[in-house]
Design a protein around this motif. Structure first.
Motif, PDB file in Angstrom:
ATOM      1  N   GLU A   9      12.429   0.665  12.526  1.00 17.11           N
ATOM      2  CA  GLU A   9      12.788   0.557  13.787  1.00 17.11           C
ATOM      3  C   GLU A   9      12.162   1.479  15.226  1.00 17.11           C
ATOM      4  O   GLU A   9      12.216   2.422  14.956  1.00 17.11           O
ATOM      5  CB  GLU A   9      14.579   0.747  13.609  1.00 17.11           C
ATOM      6  N   HIS A  76      11.550  -2.681   8.722  1.00 19.24           N
ATOM      7  CA  HIS A  76      12.800  -2.580   9.155  1.00 19.24           C
ATOM      8  C   HIS A  76      12.630  -2.548  10.319  1.00 19.24           C
ATOM      9  O   HIS A  76      12.189  -1.607  11.519  1.00 19.24           O
ATOM     10  CB  HIS A  76      13.359  -1.266   9.205  1.00 19.24           C
ATOM     11  N   GLY A  77      13.647  -3.867  11.057  1.00 11.71           N
ATOM     12  CA  GLY A  77      13.886  -4.450  12.562  1.00 11.71           C
ATOM     13  C   GLY A  77      12.179  -3.752  13.015  1.00 11.71           C
ATOM     14  O   GLY A  77      11.838  -5.144  12.377  1.00 11.71           O
ATOM     15  N   TYR A  78      12.041  -3.137  14.170  1.00 12.12           N
ATOM     16  CA  TYR A  78      10.437  -3.994  15.060  1.00 12.12           C
ATOM     17  C   TYR A  78       9.433  -3.142  13.379  1.00 12.12           C
ATOM     18  O   TYR A  78       8.488  -4.197  14.003  1.00 12.12           O
ATOM     19  CB  TYR A  78      11.054  -2.774  15.780  1.00 12.12           C
ATOM     20  N   ILE A  80       8.910  -4.656  11.206  1.00  9.92           N
ATOM     21  CA  ILE A  80       7.882  -5.530  10.676  1.00  9.92           C
ATOM     22  C   ILE A  80       7.000  -5.576  11.567  1.00  9.92           C
ATOM     23  O   ILE A  80       5.873  -6.420  11.041  1.00  9.92           O
ATOM     24  CB  ILE A  80       9.451  -6.863  10.084  1.00  9.92           C
ATOM     25  N   HIS A  99      10.861  -7.069   4.615  1.00  7.43           N
ATOM     26  CA  HIS A  99      11.633  -6.995   5.613  1.00  7.43           C
ATOM     27  C   HIS A  99      12.853  -7.060   5.572  1.00  7.43           C
ATOM     28  O   HIS A  99      14.156  -7.383   5.006  1.00  7.43           O
ATOM     29  CB  HIS A  99      11.941  -8.941   5.632  1.00  7.43           C
ATOM     30  N   ALA A 102      15.147  -7.830   9.455  1.00  8.81           N
ATOM     31  CA  ALA A 102      14.301  -7.637  10.365  1.00  8.81           C
ATOM     32  C   ALA A 102      13.789  -8.908  10.316  1.00  8.81           C
ATOM     33  O   ALA A 102      14.168 -10.313   9.025  1.00  8.81           O
ATOM     34  CB  ALA A 102      12.893  -6.826   9.730  1.00  8.81           C
ATOM     35  N   HIS A 240      22.898  -1.906  10.172  1.00  8.25           N
ATOM     36  CA  HIS A 240      20.795  -2.250  10.138  1.00  8.25           C
ATOM     37  C   HIS A 240      20.711  -0.932  10.257  1.00  8.25           C
ATOM     38  O   HIS A 240      19.212  -0.806   9.772  1.00  8.25           O
ATOM     39  CB  HIS A 240      21.695  -2.228  12.089  1.00  8.25           C
TER      40      HIS A 240
END
Length: 510
Positions: A9, A76-78, A80, A99, A102, A240
């Protein structure tokens, strides 16, 4: 042998994967926890020109230098976004994309689009200079987004399960994020579109598999790709940051994903979506009159009639056909109450996205005024009945009930924002609004086999209602599912519908 490339992230670096990486290596895997340019120990390498393309090239370089023939990339999150960009450049090396809590960015989407907090998105747009007609390279020295302080990490995602020392480490090691990495659009040629994909859903931060299946069943064309047999899913009961909260479970899921395991929607999503199956009761056909986006199901009883306005859930994609007022369950309810001497009102409102609650509320209010103005309706005897994701729309009426509103009903409703909704408009929180509902009768149908993330909101609502001594009647359906009217045709579910309808009509006639 498998090589795992792990991309995390915003504001973080390869250090965040320490425990997960150790467990993967114990299994014999090659592991590359990625520290992108400008992040972690490489923060000194960032500059105003550091953007998403920079991070994509970082990941491409790791793919090129991985020894193992099979590469599994987890974003993870960003993370991806650079993962998908790199897979598009080297699809022949990639065995699977994971993902990890994500989104599903498409060609042309900037990472900013998936930031859950609108306030954060606005600040990032301002920093990027877009509000002033600048691009990221023209934003002067203001080209980095500082990491959140200790008490604001939850704005980027649920912290459920993260130990206090891990959160302190996250805050201490976090690096400013170059704005260009968030605002530059992701460009995909489609070369990686056929790669196998696994989604890892962190259920304390967003929907679980059952909720995804429900959304796919509504016919959203954007989600149909999820039924491809190459797509699998896992759930983790955490927030998260699973690499900090449940590193062992996450490592196990990554290994299983690499082996091709996971839940597949194609085996469970019916050719006939649940919401289009027949209503659980055979009801006599009544006259049906259409006025704009509103349908009136009319009784034979002596006029003027009381009215029940049925408010569908959502979000429902804008292009879905038939629209909700033609769905069998809503038509069934409308016809059923019409046969019992009340106008059943169904309508289509514009809840197509989580940001649409405001305009959906306007649609409901306009429908109510149209119905109350109809000379065949007793405008002083109206009930509002909400379903599923329409539940938050009840908050306005609960907060300040007008004298003509005789009852509010809710069936398997969402009564507080779900974890993946981000900070939501405080206006649409029935769990808060019920505190000023006074003695307004509320009939709540609760299903025993509810989706866990929704069941929590119902219990929160009932706790608040008890504290303020609100007038709530609960109709329990122990073996009922979300949307039971078209999937659970049992004596118990039929009795629940009959009971709820009798209660609502009783309040209209009292």
């Amino acid at each position: 042998m498998t090589a795992f490339i792990l991309v995390s992230e915003t504001h973080t670096g390869g250090w965040i994967w320490r425990e997960v990486a150790a467990r993967l290596r114990e299994s014999g895997a090659e592991v590359h926890p990625v520290t992108l340019t400008g992040m972690g120990e490489r923060r000194h390498l960032a500059g105003p020109g550091t953007d998403l393309e920079t991070h994509i090239q970082d990941v491409v370089q790791l793919i090129d230098h991985a020894d193992a023939p099979q590469v599994v990339m987890a974003g993870h999150g960003y993370g991806i976004h650079p993962v998908l960009g790199a897979a598009d450049r080297r699809p022949e090396r990639i065995a699977r994309i994971v993902h990890l809590d994500a989104g599903l960015p498409q060609d042309g989407d900037p990472a900013l689009k998936l930031v859950p907090d609108q306030a954060v998105r606005d600040r990032l747009l301002h920093r990027s200079g877009e509000g002033a007609g600048q691009d990221a390279g023209q934003a002067g020295d203001d080209w980095r987004v500082p990491p959140p302080p200790l008490d604001e990490w939850q704005r980027w995602g649920s912290l459920a399960g993260v130990p206090a020392d891990a959160l302190a480490r996250l805050t201490r090691l976090a690096a400013p994020q170059p704005v260009g990495t968030l605002t530059q659009p992701l460009r995909l040629s489609g070369a990686g579109s056929e790669l196998p994909v696994t989604g890892v859903l962190c259920t304390a931060n967003g929907p679980g598999i059952a909720m995804v299946e429900l959304q796919v069943g509504l016919g959203d064309p954007r989600l149909q790709a999820l039924t491809d047999p190459r797509v699998s899913f896992f759930e983790l009961d955490t927030g998260h940051w699973p690499m900090l909260s449940t590193p062992g479970e996450l490592a196990d899921v990554l290994l299983r994903a690499a082996a091709g395991e996971g839940h597949r929607l194609s085996a469970t999503v019916s050719e006939q979506p649940a919401h289009l199956r027949p209503f659980l009761m055979d009801v006599p056909e009544r006259p049906r009159e259409r006025v704009g986006n509103v349908d009136l199901h009319l009784p034979d009883a002596e006029r003027p009639w009381p009215a029940v306005v049925f408010v569908h859930g959502g979000p429902v994609p804008a292009g879905v056909r038939p629209t909700p007022r033609d769905w069998p369950a809503l038509v069934g309810y409308g016809q059923y109450v019409a046969g019992l001497g009340a106008v059943g009102v169904t309508l289509d409102h514009r809840l197509h996205d989580l940001s649409d609650y405001g305009r959906a509320a306007e649609d409901v209010a306009e429908a109510v005024e149209l119905v109350r103005a109809d000379p065949r309706v007793d405008g002083d005897r109206v009930a509002l009945w909400y379903f599923s994701g329409g539940g938050p729309l009840s908050a306005d009426w609960l907060a300040a009930p007008p004298p003509w509103l005789r009852c509010v009903a809710a069936t398997y409703p969402i009564l507080a924002p779900l974890p993946n909704w981000g900070p939501a408009d405080s206006r649409f929180r029935p769990v808060t609004a019920v505190r000023t509902a006074g003695h307004l009768p509320i009939v709540l149908t609760r299903v025993g086999l509810e989706l866990p993330e929704i069941a929590v909101t119902v219990e929160e609502f009932l706790t608040a209602a008890k504290d303020c001594e609100a007038n709530v009647e609960v109709v329990d359906v122990p073996l009922g599912h979300h949307g039971f009217e078209t999937i659970d045709h049992t004596g118990q579910t039929r009795h629940a519908v009959q009971h709820a309808v009798r209660s609502v009509l009783g309040h209209l006639r009292s």
